[in-house]
Enzyme design. Structure first.
Site, mmCIF file in Angstrom:
data_model
loop_
_atom_site.group_PDB
_atom_site.id
_atom_site.type_symbol
_atom_site.label_atom_id
_atom_site.label_comp_id
_atom_site.label_asym_id
_atom_site.label_seq_id
_atom_site.Cartn_x
_atom_site.Cartn_y
_atom_site.Cartn_z
ATOM 1 N N HIS A 77 0.318 -1.276 -0.218
ATOM 2 C CA HIS A 77 0.326 0.123 -0.357
ATOM 3 C C HIS A 77 0.767 1.218 0.062
ATOM 4 O O HIS A 77 1.986 1.325 0.560
ATOM 5 C CB HIS A 77 -1.496 0.202 1.207
ATOM 6 C CG HIS A 77 -0.719 0.489 2.561
ATOM 7 N ND1 HIS A 77 0.148 1.027 2.941
ATOM 8 C CD2 HIS A 77 0.086 -0.789 3.129
ATOM 9 C CE1 HIS A 77 0.105 0.702 4.333
ATOM 10 N NE2 HIS A 77 0.229 -0.585 4.558
ATOM 11 N N ASP A 79 0.230 4.777 1.357
ATOM 12 C CA ASP A 79 0.185 5.831 2.038
ATOM 13 C C ASP A 79 0.665 5.046 3.665
ATOM 14 O O ASP A 79 0.885 4.354 3.677
ATOM 15 C CB ASP A 79 -2.096 6.251 2.594
ATOM 16 C CG ASP A 79 -2.414 4.383 2.562
ATOM 17 O OD1 ASP A 79 -2.424 3.354 2.351
ATOM 18 O OD2 ASP A 79 -3.155 4.266 3.935
ATOM 19 N N ASP A 116 6.331 1.032 6.894
ATOM 20 C CA ASP A 116 5.149 0.495 7.181
ATOM 21 C C ASP A 116 4.646 0.550 6.135
ATOM 22 O O ASP A 116 3.662 2.371 6.430
ATOM 23 C CB ASP A 116 4.606 0.137 8.079
ATOM 24 C CG ASP A 116 2.807 -0.274 8.047
ATOM 25 O OD1 ASP A 116 2.347 -0.768 6.850
ATOM 26 O OD2 ASP A 116 2.161 0.508 8.852
ATOM 27 N N GLU A 146 -4.614 2.475 2.907
ATOM 28 C CA GLU A 146 -4.421 0.553 3.866
ATOM 29 C C GLU A 146 -4.826 1.228 4.900
ATOM 30 O O GLU A 146 -5.682 0.675 5.814
ATOM 31 C CB GLU A 146 -3.560 0.136 3.564
ATOM 32 C CG GLU A 146 -3.383 -1.253 4.602
ATOM 33 C CD GLU A 146 -2.418 -0.894 5.334
ATOM 34 O OE1 GLU A 146 -2.768 -2.292 5.804
ATOM 35 O OE2 GLU A 146 -2.734 0.113 5.415
ATOM 36 N N GLU A 147 -4.255 1.993 5.549
ATOM 37 C CA GLU A 147 -4.351 2.627 7.202
ATOM 38 C C GLU A 147 -5.432 3.185 7.420
ATOM 39 O O GLU A 147 -5.912 2.765 8.250
ATOM 40 C CB GLU A 147 -3.018 3.502 7.533
ATOM 41 C CG GLU A 147 -1.770 2.584 6.463
ATOM 42 C CD GLU A 147 -0.927 2.637 7.164
ATOM 43 O OE1 GLU A 147 -1.505 1.251 8.566
ATOM 44 O OE2 GLU A 147 0.069 1.397 7.648
ATOM 45 N N ASP A 170 3.499 -6.735 3.297
ATOM 46 C CA ASP A 170 3.613 -6.014 4.755
ATOM 47 C C ASP A 170 3.138 -7.369 5.746
ATOM 48 O O ASP A 170 2.361 -6.507 6.818
ATOM 49 C CB ASP A 170 1.628 -5.673 4.171
ATOM 50 C CG ASP A 170 1.422 -4.577 5.304
ATOM 51 O OD1 ASP A 170 2.371 -3.917 5.823
ATOM 52 O OD2 ASP A 170 -0.074 -4.130 5.037
ATOM 53 N N HIS A 458 3.353 2.864 12.955
ATOM 54 C CA HIS A 458 2.378 3.905 13.688
ATOM 55 C C HIS A 458 3.128 4.087 14.978
ATOM 56 O O HIS A 458 1.312 5.004 15.234
ATOM 57 C CB HIS A 458 0.924 3.112 14.263
ATOM 58 C CG HIS A 458 0.428 1.828 12.761
ATOM 59 N ND1 HIS A 458 -1.206 1.372 12.632
ATOM 60 C CD2 HIS A 458 0.890 1.405 11.812
ATOM 61 C CE1 HIS A 458 -1.097 0.680 11.787
ATOM 62 N NE2 HIS A 458 0.043 0.985 10.909
#
Length: 485
Positions: A77, A79, A116, A146-147, A170, A458
């Site tokens: 992904h 983003d 990520d 995705e996030e 991922d 994150h």
């Protein structure tokens, strides 16, 4: 700085990761990175296009001798999660990520790194531009958003992809092969209120909770990390119970998929209670920090006097809110019976906002069992409805059911053992991969997930291990070389 990163091995990946990280790419604001990928594919003169929701697909023919092998779809992904420390001056909408090397790790300066899933994207880019790597026909799928909702995967229509096998890049442990993941649902509680005027005999304080590690609300949920919203609620509840504290505002947490690291609240008390409140606050703070000393050694719970606000929450609204947040489950709810040490169901109380007549509480509930996910979501609904909130469910996405008989799984296991002389960890994870969603429209596609070692995803502590990227690259090349016909 960038030159140092680009000199790391394998250079093909780090060069592309550096270029990618120079492009701002917040979730739901991916226009620039979409164009970046379209330009990349066009520059290589490969079939490149964007679907109607913004996913980018690039196709590359097989190298000589691999024309009869099954076509592989490589998926990551575009983003990234945007988190920064409060004292970091950084604009994610306009600035590229500032990276540096720290021994065997690459980190960012006070922000998330974007490993990520930027390392997966950069790896696919390296394969697409390669001229000397043997591989079957490749199809790159770069998904968006995705996030914050997986809307890219959800919006990808049946018939767009041509691949027989999907390699999702991922996963965040370099010895792990992913064969399943959790689904999720957003639970949002909202209500309005009319502020009550503050008394002239009152004074105001700002309470600040900070210094928590934060982290991925799925992969790190079992670690017992502090949740700033739950800690703040505990302090506010104590203050209300012992000193009739009144709440003016709360701003806690940020993203639904990040364990909240910080929270700030403005509160009001009677001036006569100042010394007693400050003394008790110090005791409460000390007690909570002792409880969290091992998992959260940098936790700070601070109090400072501020200008008195004009209004506070009505008493009944405040009481119901504090009780609801106390009752609402946060953390691990159930462990899996199918896999050892795997979280089955969890919730993250991600965001608490109280200001200007509005209350909003945002949660992300995850589970590898759909019925378990909905059970916990209903439990949260019940708690928040007792506080007269309107509760909504949104962003529901399915989990990815493991297939232990997967043919591509056997390829990965055999190659891992052959190269690294050890057995990989074949597992499902408590995070939201896009495989479950993609599998709805592509049920015959054989899917697997793997990746380099990433820590602190994150959060501003996000980092990727350099040696593991080298291992990941070696593994990827071996997989492509051994794709069956």
């Amino acid at each position: 700085m960038s030159k140092t990163i680009q000199e790391l091995e394998p250079k093909a990946i780090w060069k592309n990761f550096t270029a990618l990280n120079a492009v701002p790419r917040p979730s739901k604001k991916e226009a620039r990175v979409i164009q970046f990928m379209l330009d990349f594919g066009a520059r290589l003169k490969l079939e490149t296009f964007k679907d109607e929701v913004g996913n980018v697909i690039v196709r590359k023919p097989a190298t000589k001798g691999y024309e009869k092998r099954k076509m592989v779809t490589l998926q990551s992904h575009l983003d990234m999660v945007h988190q920064k420390n409060n004292d970091t001056n950084f604009d994610f909408d306009t600035q590229g990520i500032e990276m540096f090397v720290d021994e065997d790790w690459v980190r960012a300066k006070g922000t998330t790194l974007g490993a990520d899933n930027g390392l997966g994207v950069a790896t696919i880019m390296a394969l697409l531009e390669s001229v000397d790597i043997p591989h079957p026909a490749l199809e790159a799928l770069f998904t968006i958003d995705e996030e914050t909702g997986m809307t890219g995967a959800k919006g990808l229509k049946a018939g767009v992809l041509k691949g027989d096998i999907l390699l999702n890049l991922d996963t965040e442990e370099d010895d792990e092969i992913g064969i399943g993941c959790a689904g999720g649902i957003d639970v949002t509680a909202e209500r309005k209120y009319r502020s009550k005027s503050t008394s002239k005999n009152s004074m105001a304080f700002e309470i600040i909770v900070k210094g928590l590690k934060g982290g991925h609300s799925g992969m790190d949920i079992h670690k017992g990390l502090g949740n700033a919203n739950k800690i703040m609620n505990r302090v506010l509840h104590l203050g209300a119970e012992h000193h009739k504290l009144r709440i003016a505002t709360i701003q806690g947490g940020s993203l639904r998929n990040a364990i909240p690291r910080e929270s700030a609240a403005t509160v009001v008390i009677d001036k006569k209670k100042q010394k007693a409140f400050q003394n008790d606050f110090e005791n409460w703070s000390t007690t909570i920090k002792k409880e969290k000393l091992i998992t959260e050694p940098a936790l700070e719970i601070m109090l400072r006097e501020v200008k008195r606000p004009k209004g506070v929450l009505p008493q009944k609204v405040q009481t119901k809110l504090l009780n609801a947040l106390y009752a609402a489950h946060n953390g691990v709810y159930a462990m899996s019976a199918a896999f050892d040490n795997l979280v089955e169901t969890s919730n993250n109380i991600a965001r608490v906002e109280v200001e200007q007549g509005k209350i909003r509480i945002s949660c992300l509930t995850r589970s590898s069992v759909d019925s378990g996910k909905l059970d916990l979501a209903q439990s949260l609904r019940a708690a928040f409805e007792l506080a007269d909130c309107k509760v909504s469910f949104s962003g529901d996405y399915p989990g990815w059911n493991p297939n232990p008989n997967s043919a591509i799984l056997e390829v990965l296991k055999n190659q891992y053992i052959k190269i690294f002389k050890a057995a990989p960890n074949v597992a499902a994870c408590h995070a939201g991969l896009e495989c479950g969603i993609l599998g709805q429209n592509y049920p015959k596609m054989d899917m697997i997930s793997f990746g380099p070692t990433i820590r602190g995803a994150h959060s501003p502590d996000e980092r990727v291990q350099i040696s593991s990227v080298q291992k990941f690259w070696t593994f990827t090349l071996a997989i492509l070389k051994n794709i069956p016909e």
